[in-house]
Scaffold this motif. Sequence first.
Motif, short mmCIF file in Angstrom:
data_model
loop_
_atom_site.label_atom_id
_atom_site.label_comp_id
_atom_site.label_asym_id
_atom_site.label_seq_id
_atom_site.Cartn_x
_atom_site.Cartn_y
_atom_site.Cartn_z
N CYS A 171 0.84 -1.19 0.00
CA CYS A 171 0.00 0.00 0.00
C CYS A 171 0.87 1.25 0.00
O CYS A 171 1.82 1.33 0.78
CB CYS A 171 -0.89 -0.02 1.25
N CYS B 232 0.02 2.95 3.82
CA CYS B 232 0.50 2.43 5.10
C CYS B 232 1.65 1.46 4.96
O CYS B 232 2.26 1.07 5.95
CB CYS B 232 -0.65 1.77 5.87
N CYS C 231 -6.41 -1.02 -0.06
CA CYS C 231 -5.59 -1.64 0.99
C CYS C 231 -6.53 -2.27 2.01
O CYS C 231 -7.44 -1.63 2.51
CB CYS C 231 -4.72 -0.58 1.64
N CYS D 265 -5.50 -0.26 5.69
CA CYS D 265 -5.92 1.12 5.96
C CYS D 265 -7.03 1.60 5.04
O CYS D 265 -7.58 2.68 5.24
CB CYS D 265 -4.73 2.08 5.87
ZN LIG Z 1 -2.67 0.74 3.48
#
Ligand SMILES: [Zn+2]
Lengths: 443, 430
Positions: free
Chosen positions: B100, B103, B114, B117
């Motif tokens: 991602c 994050c 993701c 997150c």
């Molecule tokens: Zn993420």
Amino acid sequence: MSDQPQFTVKIDQNKYLPEGGREVHAIVSVESAGGVAAAAPAAQAAEVIIIDTSGSMTYPDTKLRAAIAAAQTAVDTLRDGVMFAVVSGSNSAKMVFPQQAALVPANERNRAAAKAALKRLTAQGGTAIGSWLRLADQLFDPYQAGVRHAILLTDGKNQHESPEELQAVLARCAGRFVCDCRGVGTDWEVAELRKVANALLGTVDIVADPADLVADFRAMTQAAMGKAVADVALRVWTPQTARLKFVKQVMPNVQDLSAMRAETAPQAGDYPLGAWGAESRDYQICVEVPPGEVGKELRAAWVKLVVPGGPGQEAQVLATGNVLAQWTDDEALSTKINARVAHYTGQSELADVIQEGLAARRDGDLDTATARLGRAVKLADEAGNEAVTAALRKVVDVLDPATGTVRLKANVEKADEMSLDTTSTKTVRTRKDETVRTRRSEV
Amino acid sequence: MNGNGNGDMNGEGNDTAVEANESAANGPAAGDGAGGAGEANAGGTGARREQGAVKPAELACPQCGVVVYPGEAFCENCGRQLIAGRPGSGAPRPSGRTRCVGCGEAAVDGEGYCEHCGMKQPADRDHLEVELVTPGGPVAGVSDRGKRYARNEDAFAIAPHTTGVAAVVCDGVGSSPRPETASRAAADTAAAEIATALGAGAAPGDAVRAAVRKAAEAVAGLADSPEASPSCTFVAAVTGPDGVTVGWVGDSRAYWLSESDTSPSAALRDTGELDSSQVTADLKGDPNATTPDAETLPLGPSRRLTDDDSWAAFMVASGALTEAEAEAHPNAHVITAWMGADAGEVRPHVRGFVPDRPGTLLVCSDGLWNYFPGAGDLAAVLRNAQADPAADPTGAARILVRHALDAGGRDNITVAVLPMAAAPRTEQDR
Ligand SMILES: [Zn+2]
Ligand SMILES: [Zn+2]
């Protein structure tokens, strides 16, 4: 499970948030379609009919007689092969049919025997709803894989057991069967029965006139027979840093499911929806997310309709949808309110203000009652909720629906007050939806 | 703005968005005689070679080594993409889950979100980075959707040719339908055509003009009707032993940034724009040229190389408004030339330059220059960020895009960074 209906999940929302915005609202519409009504429902079904036989059922005697007739109709409505039983409830629960505590298959002989047993019912003793539900739970126990539905009819308050005892039974029974609750007459308490119905994912309604019981029981049993999938759940995933503020059913009635969450997967919880037939229901969810940079897009919630499956079993995913959040500095985008979110937010508030208004009225706080019920008149008018508007007009005189200016009626029938209470959570679709529906059906 | 049902989610590519360090092609050096294809690129980053001493060698596919024709979009042998800038191709997706960009968890799912997150990973075209190793060193392009638009309507393409590289940047005209298809078609068509024409021995100015013709045809071909014609701007810059050739239609721009102006150690030098006497010096053959016999121009201090086909530029050139007045006017960004079925015959401006010192060519859309209009402004961004375009053109391009985003990012932002190592030879080799 091959002849399961086709499910769809549709999301309505405005995904745009202003800079610093945190709260994401969405309407999740779940619909099943595809020949369910035509095809015989695949799932095995179990039905328990619970009739209040406390002494008050004979005052007047028409209540008991109507309850017996209604239960007989329900028995007649059962599909062949459905496992069933009839239970009578007073200070404790007793089997009406069969005699032993077990379900038997619906067939000509058993239906006739059940109806004959019902005819012999007499009423005496008090009301202990928890004990009735405990017996139903015991009866359903061997049938957890199929559709499990109970009908509970009562005419009085739960006086012969403590609220704690009832609460414990509800906690035990939640998720084990669905129970539609009906109050006959006006001596029962809407809030109490609503608690039972909510915990068991059923409906609550008043049948003020015993003569209407038969039709109501037939409709409930037919609906139960139309269920094709026993247990579905809304599995809601949220980002690590987000908080799910609530999950509510908002159509066909308002019911907060937030407290029913069961943690199932990382960052995800299941909200039980009970059994499904060919029907559609709407849910509202609200997620609080950490504010993001302008332009950033987030999946604020990932909603999956699942059949949860037993321990160690993978859930079966029937349909999915994304609730999104995207931050923008364009106010034209971020200030737009999704029409369906607004509509159902209004109807949730409608249910709240009616219940608050009726409580204030009972407590003699007439100013609060007038204000709340006035607000209700305005909200019901805006939503086009005619059933609630009609029920409100039996409790208040409406001077101006647009502003919600009302006067409390001096004399209100108890049944009308209770009807307003039970109607308060029943929602309607947006007017736009109805237009679309009309057009579709014309094609 | 709702109804993000499942249908919406699959629209734009789910591929990894960033193609950093993609080496889409490497031409063998036109250089030290014995240099074969294999050795040519050994210098890698920052390789600086004297060019043009011998007949240019052939281009080879960077993946399989087979000789390829300049201007080919893909290797016929192995399918490798040879012209960089088109999203969604290039290096195959790594197996396993993508990390991602928000994050850092390796948790990006098939829909591009993701699972940790929730962040939506940028679509291919939302943020695209490409770096190409060429005989003259690495060149790079970065394009970003910006903060305000739902999609990136800019497109760029960078094509190696046998003696240098061609970079094309196009900006879809927002008021036209499907502008992103226009910019994509124009950039791809023109980059391929320039490399092909140069490979066939065309002079750079003619190659650019031929490319504009073909690109304009391709864009016009996208129109359903004259009233609904996808449109875009166009700017191309070509490096080679003869120097730099730029050609444009509309308000996308090319700049020259002298190394001494972008170097952190150097004091700010003269970064004046082209003065008006030089503005007329379009290359011979340009139907717009007012001095048909003009020589190519020497290129020293940092400066803008193009003049917008825009209302503002017209008002300034005609003396009706000052630059500040014109820029403040609501019409400022109305363009007076574009590619599209409704544009009529498209006649580009073409100019040639011969740098007399090392520096960097920037080719960009107005999403960048709106915030940094002067060559000095752009040079200052790089200098203050201690960028080194020659060693890390992707880094330099990223810095410029980042600054445009930080300044508001109200438009799509695209910039190609083409470092020019040393002054090319001034005499012709052919
Ligand atoms: Zn993420
Ligand atoms: Zn190859």
